[in-house]
Motif scaffolding. Structure first.
Motif, PDB file in Angstrom:
ATOM      1  N   THR A  24       0.829  -1.205   0.000  1.00 21.13           N
ATOM      2  CA  THR A  24       0.000   0.000   0.000  1.00 21.13           C
ATOM      3  C   THR A  24       0.863   1.255   0.000  1.00 21.13           C
ATOM      4  O   THR A  24       0.594   2.221  -0.728  1.00 21.13           O
ATOM      5  CB  THR A  24      -0.926   0.011   1.228  1.00 21.13           C
ATOM      6  OG1 THR A  24      -1.782  -1.127   1.180  1.00 21.13           O
ATOM      7  CG2 THR A  24      -1.767   1.271   1.264  1.00 21.13           C
ATOM      8  N   LYS A  27       2.486   1.703  -3.366  1.00 18.34           N
ATOM      9  CA  LYS A  27       1.459   2.087  -4.338  1.00 18.34           C
ATOM     10  C   LYS A  27       1.160   3.582  -4.246  1.00 18.34           C
ATOM     11  O   LYS A  27       1.090   4.289  -5.262  1.00 18.34           O
ATOM     12  CB  LYS A  27       0.181   1.284  -4.099  1.00 18.34           C
ATOM     13  CG  LYS A  27      -0.957   1.630  -5.059  1.00 18.34           C
ATOM     14  CD  LYS A  27      -2.242   0.900  -4.691  1.00 18.34           C
ATOM     15  CE  LYS A  27      -2.136  -0.577  -4.954  1.00 18.34           C
ATOM     16  NZ  LYS A  27      -3.419  -1.289  -4.732  1.00 18.34           N
ATOM     17  N   GLU A  28       0.998   4.078  -3.030  1.00 19.39           N
ATOM     18  CA  GLU A  28       0.709   5.499  -2.846  1.00 19.39           C
ATOM     19  C   GLU A  28       1.879   6.366  -3.304  1.00 19.39           C
ATOM     20  O   GLU A  28       1.677   7.426  -3.913  1.00 19.39           O
ATOM     21  CB  GLU A  28       0.365   5.766  -1.379  1.00 19.39           C
ATOM     22  CG  GLU A  28      -0.963   5.152  -0.964  1.00 19.39           C
ATOM     23  CD  GLU A  28      -1.272   5.346   0.512  1.00 19.39           C
ATOM     24  OE1 GLU A  28      -0.348   5.771   1.258  1.00 19.39           O
ATOM     25  OE2 GLU A  28      -2.420   5.085   0.920  1.00 19.39           O
ATOM     26  N   TRP A  31       1.906   6.484  -7.309  1.00 14.00           N
ATOM     27  CA  TRP A  31       0.971   7.389  -7.972  1.00 14.00           C
ATOM     28  C   TRP A  31       1.284   8.845  -7.685  1.00 14.00           C
ATOM     29  O   TRP A  31       1.124   9.710  -8.566  1.00 14.00           O
ATOM     30  CB  TRP A  31      -0.464   7.045  -7.578  1.00 14.00           C
ATOM     31  CG  TRP A  31      -0.901   5.741  -8.162  1.00 14.00           C
ATOM     32  CD1 TRP A  31      -1.184   4.574  -7.502  1.00 14.00           C
ATOM     33  CD2 TRP A  31      -1.073   5.444  -9.555  1.00 14.00           C
ATOM     34  NE1 TRP A  31      -1.515   3.586  -8.381  1.00 14.00           N
ATOM     35  CE2 TRP A  31      -1.458   4.090  -9.653  1.00 14.00           C
ATOM     36  CE3 TRP A  31      -0.933   6.192 -10.724  1.00 14.00           C
ATOM     37  CZ2 TRP A  31      -1.721   3.472 -10.864  1.00 14.00           C
ATOM     38  CZ3 TRP A  31      -1.186   5.587 -11.943  1.00 14.00           C
ATOM     39  CH2 TRP A  31      -1.571   4.238 -12.004  1.00 14.00           C
ATOM     40  N   GLU A 122      -5.433  12.011  -8.053  1.00  8.77           N
ATOM     41  CA  GLU A 122      -4.052  12.213  -7.619  1.00  8.77           C
ATOM     42  C   GLU A 122      -3.602  13.655  -7.821  1.00  8.77           C
ATOM     43  O   GLU A 122      -2.892  14.212  -6.981  1.00  8.77           O
ATOM     44  CB  GLU A 122      -3.122  11.265  -8.382  1.00  8.77           C
ATOM     45  CG  GLU A 122      -3.308   9.802  -8.046  1.00  8.77           C
ATOM     46  CD  GLU A 122      -3.075   9.507  -6.567  1.00  8.77           C
ATOM     47  OE1 GLU A 122      -2.201  10.154  -5.961  1.00  8.77           O
ATOM     48  OE2 GLU A 122      -3.778   8.649  -6.025  1.00  8.77           O
ATOM     49  N   ARG A 125      -4.836  15.966  -5.012  1.00 10.15           N
ATOM     50  CA  ARG A 125      -4.477  15.622  -3.642  1.00 10.15           C
ATOM     51  C   ARG A 125      -3.716  16.779  -2.999  1.00 10.15           C
ATOM     52  O   ARG A 125      -2.899  17.429  -3.656  1.00 10.15           O
ATOM     53  CB  ARG A 125      -3.624  14.352  -3.635  1.00 10.15           C
ATOM     54  CG  ARG A 125      -3.537  13.669  -2.294  1.00 10.15           C
ATOM     55  CD  ARG A 125      -2.791  12.346  -2.415  1.00 10.15           C
ATOM     56  NE  ARG A 125      -3.504  11.373  -3.237  1.00 10.15           N
ATOM     57  CZ  ARG A 125      -4.519  10.654  -2.808  1.00 10.15           C
ATOM     58  NH1 ARG A 125      -4.966  10.801  -1.565  1.00 10.15           N
ATOM     59  NH2 ARG A 125      -5.103   9.782  -3.610  1.00 10.15           N
ATOM     60  N   ASP A 129      -0.193  15.808   1.823  1.00  9.64           N
ATOM     61  CA  ASP A 129      -0.387  14.380   1.593  1.00  9.64           C
ATOM     62  C   ASP A 129       0.560  13.877   0.512  1.00  9.64           C
ATOM     63  O   ASP A 129       1.156  12.802   0.633  1.00  9.64           O
ATOM     64  CB  ASP A 129      -1.840  14.118   1.192  1.00  9.64           C
ATOM     65  CG  ASP A 129      -2.231  12.656   1.316  1.00  9.64           C
ATOM     66  OD1 ASP A 129      -1.434  11.873   1.882  1.00  9.64           O
ATOM     67  OD2 ASP A 129      -3.329  12.287   0.860  1.00  9.64           O
ATOM     68  N   ARG A 133       3.504  11.056   0.969  1.00  8.39           N
ATOM     69  CA  ARG A 133       3.522   9.822   0.165  1.00  8.39           C
ATOM     70  C   ARG A 133       4.812   9.675  -0.622  1.00  8.39           C
ATOM     71  O   ARG A 133       5.299   8.570  -0.823  1.00  8.39           O
ATOM     72  CB  ARG A 133       2.320   9.807  -0.784  1.00  8.39           C
ATOM     73  CG  ARG A 133       0.994   9.636  -0.050  1.00  8.39           C
ATOM     74  CD  ARG A 133      -0.196   9.656  -0.992  1.00  8.39           C
ATOM     75  NE  ARG A 133      -1.426   9.426  -0.228  1.00  8.39           N
ATOM     76  CZ  ARG A 133      -2.455   8.719  -0.668  1.00  8.39           C
ATOM     77  NH1 ARG A 133      -2.411   8.168  -1.851  1.00  8.39           N
ATOM     78  NH2 ARG A 133      -3.521   8.562   0.085  1.00  8.39           N
TER      79      ARG A 133
END
Length: 293
Positions: A24, A27-28, A31, A122, A125, A129, A133
């Protein structure tokens, strides 16, 4: 002392526990990095999930003598001004080799795909954040959860969706067990009241002309899936490959016909399995290289 030992134990377990089949945190990061990076490239692929799971830029780059290659594919991604404008700032200086490669899958040319919902999610965002990430969370990926049943299994035997997130935009993917017929029912629903749009195609052709005037080479192709999926899409999506190819070439684009198009493996009937993706990437890279010479 107890606190120090606890921290050391947590760190030790985190470092040496098996990696999850799909992280996870990675993955974040993937992107956020793909969407917000300022890196520059010679060759940029654009398209939907068939692209981001199906083209390995590292393999393509090797065939193109080290040119920098980006896979700018997104789930349910459409071909429109939003993406065209986004990649305009990703190219190297104009006096160097520049090329766009459009992966023209049927769904990417439908009205629903033009919403670009995953890209916009994305892009919009908040900055804090995105920063977390990209730069903070990856240091703690040893906290990624792993099922107890997976601890004593090798990754090649664990059931589920396996994903490895590569920094140049490719998601190396496979499923255990695979099911090449899985996506057929999904796409029947995806094309219900959502056919390939002539308006979208016309905008693609206009953009091809603009890129050509800017000295940017433009290539296009239909990425392989399975014979069953292609037959389904041809029957219900409104995708007319020969007509699209002719108009694409009239606009100044260079269409790549895929030899042995049914010789690649799809784990779900839509996306290429990792080894086939690498083999296909080598093929596409060589086809582009031939045309650039």
């Amino acid at each position: 002392m107890t606190a120090a030992l606890t921290v050391a134990l947590v760190y030790f377990v985190g470092i040496y526990k098996p990696k999850p089949i799909s992280s996870t945190i990675q993955k974040e990061k993937f992107w956020a990095e793909k969407t917000h990076s300022n890196s520059k490239y010679n060759v940029i692929f654009i398209g939907d999930s068939r692209l981001y799971r199906g083209i390995d830029p590292k393999t393509v780059s090797k065939t193109l003598n080290g040119l920098k290659v980006l896979n700018f594919g997104y789930s349910s991604g459409g071909h429109n001004e939003v993406i065209f404008d986004e990649i305009s700032n990703r190219f190297v200086d104009s006096d160097r080799t520049r090329a766009v490669v459009l992966v023209l899958s049927p769904y990417s040319l439908t009205p629903k795909a033009q919403e670009n919902s995953y890209f916009n999610q994305e892009k919009e965002r908040n900055e804090r954040d995105v920063f977390n990430r990209r730069y903070i969370a990856p240091f703690f990926d040893f906290f990624d959860p792993v099922k107890p049943s997976e601890i004593f299994q090798s990754n090649d035997t664990k059931q589920g969706y396996h994903e490895a997130f590569r920094p140049d935009g490719w998601v190396e993917s496979y499923k255990i067990p695979s099911n090449p017929e899985h996506a057929l029912k999904v796409y029947v629903n995806d094309f219900r009241d959502n056919k390939v749009s002539q308006d979208v195609l016309d905008k693609v052709y206009d953009q091809v002309k603009k890129w050509k005037k800017q000295g940017i080479r433009v290539f296009g192709f239909r990425i392989p899936t399975t014979k069953e999926m292609e037959k389904l899409e041809d029957s219900i999506s409104g995708y007319k490959e020969n007509e699209i190819r002719m108009n694409f070439e009239k606009a100044g684009g260079e269409w790549i016909n895929i030899e042995d198009r049914y010789g690649y493996v799809s784990y779900d009937g839509s996306h290429l399995e990792r080894k086939s993706a690498i083999r296909f990437s080598d093929y596409i890279g060589n086809e582009i290289q031939k045309r650039m010479n």
